[in-house]
Design a protein around this motif. Structure first.
Motif, PDB file in Angstrom:
ATOM      1  N   PRO A   1       0.827  -1.070   0.061  1.00  7.09           N
ATOM      2  CA  PRO A   1      -0.120   0.039   0.056  1.00  7.09           C
ATOM      3  C   PRO A   1       0.713   1.285   0.051  1.00  7.09           C
ATOM      4  N   PRO A   2       0.570   2.330  -0.714  1.00  8.14           N
ATOM      5  CA  PRO A   2       1.246   3.551  -0.923  1.00  8.14           C
ATOM      6  C   PRO A   2       1.479   4.119   0.595  1.00  8.14           C
ATOM      7  N   SER A   3       0.724   3.851   1.529  1.00 10.74           N
ATOM      8  CA  SER A   3       0.843   4.479   2.907  1.00 10.74           C
ATOM      9  C   SER A   3       1.934   3.901   3.450  1.00 10.74           C
ATOM     10  N   THR A   4       2.803   2.762   3.059  1.00  8.40           N
ATOM     11  CA  THR A   4       3.836   2.258   3.785  1.00  8.40           C
ATOM     12  C   THR A   4       5.151   2.317   3.095  1.00  8.40           C
ATOM     13  N   PRO A   5       5.548   3.338   2.851  1.00  7.55           N
ATOM     14  CA  PRO A   5       6.979   3.554   2.060  1.00  7.55           C
ATOM     15  C   PRO A   5       8.028   3.029   2.955  1.00  7.55           C
ATOM     16  N   VAL A   6       9.058   2.567   2.693  1.00  5.97           N
ATOM     17  CA  VAL A   6      10.307   2.066   3.137  1.00  5.97           C
ATOM     18  C   VAL A   6      11.444   2.742   2.729  1.00  5.97           C
ATOM     19  N   SER A   7      12.372   3.126   3.748  1.00  2.61           N
ATOM     20  CA  SER A   7      13.434   3.992   3.204  1.00  2.61           C
ATOM     21  C   SER A   7      14.515   3.074   2.803  1.00  2.61           C
ATOM     22  N   SER A   8      15.120   3.201   1.579  1.00  2.21           N
ATOM     23  CA  SER A   8      16.115   2.490   1.315  1.00  2.21           C
ATOM     24  C   SER A   8      16.359   1.047   1.609  1.00  2.21           C
ATOM     25  N   PRO A   9      15.317   0.178   1.221  1.00  7.86           N
ATOM     26  CA  PRO A   9      15.531  -1.225   1.555  1.00  7.86           C
ATOM     27  C   PRO A   9      16.749  -1.898   0.951  1.00  7.86           C
ATOM     28  N   GLU A  10      17.249  -2.798   1.612  1.00  8.25           N
ATOM     29  CA  GLU A  10      18.402  -3.318   0.793  1.00  8.25           C
ATOM     30  C   GLU A  10      17.422  -4.555   0.256  1.00  8.25           C
ATOM     31  N   ILE A  11      17.711  -4.887  -1.058  1.00  4.42           N
ATOM     32  CA  ILE A  11      17.327  -6.189  -1.308  1.00  4.42           C
ATOM     33  C   ILE A  11      18.124  -7.274  -1.834  1.00  4.42           C
ATOM     34  N   ASP A  12      18.066  -8.448  -1.289  1.00  9.08           N
ATOM     35  CA  ASP A  12      19.172  -9.437  -1.627  1.00  9.08           C
ATOM     36  C   ASP A  12      18.490 -10.942  -1.904  1.00  9.08           C
ATOM     37  N   ILE A  13      18.605 -10.938  -3.048  1.00  9.62           N
ATOM     38  CA  ILE A  13      18.213 -12.488  -3.594  1.00  9.62           C
ATOM     39  C   ILE A  13      19.177 -13.503  -3.848  1.00  9.62           C
ATOM     40  N   ARG A  14      18.869 -14.533  -3.406  1.00 10.33           N
ATOM     41  CA  ARG A  14      20.194 -15.747  -3.733  1.00 10.33           C
ATOM     42  C   ARG A  14      19.424 -16.859  -4.346  1.00 10.33           C
ATOM     43  N   ILE A  15      19.958 -17.161  -5.445  1.00 10.44           N
ATOM     44  CA  ILE A  15      18.992 -18.398  -6.261  1.00 10.44           C
ATOM     45  C   ILE A  15      20.260 -19.453  -6.209  1.00 10.44           C
ATOM     46  N   ASP A  16      19.923 -20.718  -5.871  1.00  9.65           N
ATOM     47  CA  ASP A  16      20.929 -21.779  -6.291  1.00  9.65           C
ATOM     48  C   ASP A  16      20.363 -22.565  -7.312  1.00  9.65           C
ATOM     49  N   LEU A  17      21.478 -22.349  -8.293  1.00  4.33           N
ATOM     50  CA  LEU A  17      21.231 -22.972  -9.681  1.00  4.33           C
ATOM     51  C   LEU A  17      21.461 -24.434  -9.698  1.00  4.33           C
ATOM     52  N   GLY A  18      22.438 -24.736  -8.621  1.00  4.15           N
ATOM     53  CA  GLY A  18      22.588 -26.303  -8.673  1.00  4.15           C
ATOM     54  C   GLY A  18      24.146 -26.470  -9.093  1.00  4.15           C
ATOM     55  N   GLY A  19      24.738 -27.485  -8.717  1.00  4.56           N
ATOM     56  CA  GLY A  19      26.250 -27.606  -9.125  1.00  4.56           C
ATOM     57  C   GLY A  19      27.176 -26.640  -8.531  1.00  4.56           C
ATOM     58  N   GLY A  20      26.592 -26.229  -7.347  1.00  9.23           N
ATOM     59  CA  GLY A  20      27.809 -25.210  -6.559  1.00  9.23           C
ATOM     60  C   GLY A  20      27.416 -23.803  -6.915  1.00  9.23           C
ATOM     61  N   ILE A  21      26.607 -23.490  -7.818  1.00 12.04           N
ATOM     62  CA  ILE A  21      26.448 -22.188  -8.411  1.00 12.04           C
ATOM     63  C   ILE A  21      25.320 -21.259  -7.749  1.00 12.04           C
ATOM     64  N   VAL A  22      25.476 -20.281  -7.169  1.00 14.27           N
ATOM     65  CA  VAL A  22      24.543 -19.348  -6.575  1.00 14.27           C
ATOM     66  C   VAL A  22      24.560 -18.139  -7.190  1.00 14.27           C
ATOM     67  N   LEU A  23      23.280 -17.663  -7.617  1.00 16.71           N
ATOM     68  CA  LEU A  23      23.114 -16.459  -8.242  1.00 16.71           C
ATOM     69  C   LEU A  23      22.571 -15.437  -7.278  1.00 16.71           C
ATOM     70  N   ALA A  24      23.534 -14.304  -7.031  1.00 15.56           N
ATOM     71  CA  ALA A  24      23.122 -13.429  -5.742  1.00 15.56           C
ATOM     72  C   ALA A  24      23.126 -12.065  -6.719  1.00 15.56           C
ATOM     73  N   ILE A  25      21.741 -11.383  -6.416  1.00 16.79           N
ATOM     74  CA  ILE A  25      21.328 -10.241  -6.989  1.00 16.79           C
ATOM     75  C   ILE A  25      20.859  -9.076  -5.518  1.00 16.79           C
ATOM     76  N   THR A  26      21.987  -8.106  -5.307  1.00 15.81           N
ATOM     77  CA  THR A  26      21.604  -7.160  -4.407  1.00 15.81           C
ATOM     78  C   THR A  26      21.208  -5.976  -4.777  1.00 15.81           C
ATOM     79  N   ARG A  27      20.332  -5.276  -4.236  1.00 22.22           N
ATOM     80  CA  ARG A  27      19.894  -3.757  -4.563  1.00 22.22           C
ATOM     81  C   ARG A  27      20.102  -3.024  -3.279  1.00 22.22           C
ATOM     82  N   ARG A  28      20.758  -1.922  -3.297  1.00 26.07           N
ATOM     83  CA  ARG A  28      20.998  -1.236  -2.114  1.00 26.07           C
ATOM     84  C   ARG A  28      20.529   0.212  -2.718  1.00 26.07           C
TER      85      ARG A  28
END
Length: 111
Positions: free
Chosen positions: A84-111
């Motif tokens: 909802p627009p009434s709940t803004p969040v100041s500068s959230p850090e977004i961290d996504i990690r996806i295990d692709l298998g075979g020891g490979i991890v895709l990490a996406i971070t937005r600061r």
């Protein structure tokens, strides 16, 4: 003919050949002699196609999709689009990690 087409043509021929062998009731040696191919090639292609069918089965499974929503910037204040627009969040850090298998991890971070 490029390499992919050449491989696809060979793969198709070997799939057909392996099917004929299964229906023939002959030993591998007798079948290969009749087809004028080496038994080594027969075993190699049978293993390739068996391994490929496992890979193909996995590849045709639907991929999981995670909808994290859109992130929009509203003049220094970032909010999740589905919040909802009434709940803004100041500068959230977004961290996504996806295990692709075979020891490979895709990490996406937005600061």
């Amino acid at each position: 003919m490029d390499k992919l087409q050449s491989y696809t043509s060979k793969e198709s021929a070997w799939r057909s050949r392996l099917l004929r062998h299964a229906q023939s009731g002959k030993s591998i040696a007798a079948f290969c002699r009749d087809e004028s191919v080496s038994t080594a090639s027969f075993h190699i292609w049978r293993a390739k196609l068996a391994a490929g069918s496992d890979h193909t089965a996995k590849a045709t499974q639907p991929a999981a999709f995670i909808d994290l929503g859109a992130i929009k910037d509203t003049g220094g204040v970032t909010s999740m689009a589905h919040s909802p627009p009434s709940t803004p969040v100041s500068s959230p850090e977004i961290d996504i990690r996806i295990d692709l298998g075979g020891g490979i991890v895709l990490a996406i971070t937005r600061r």
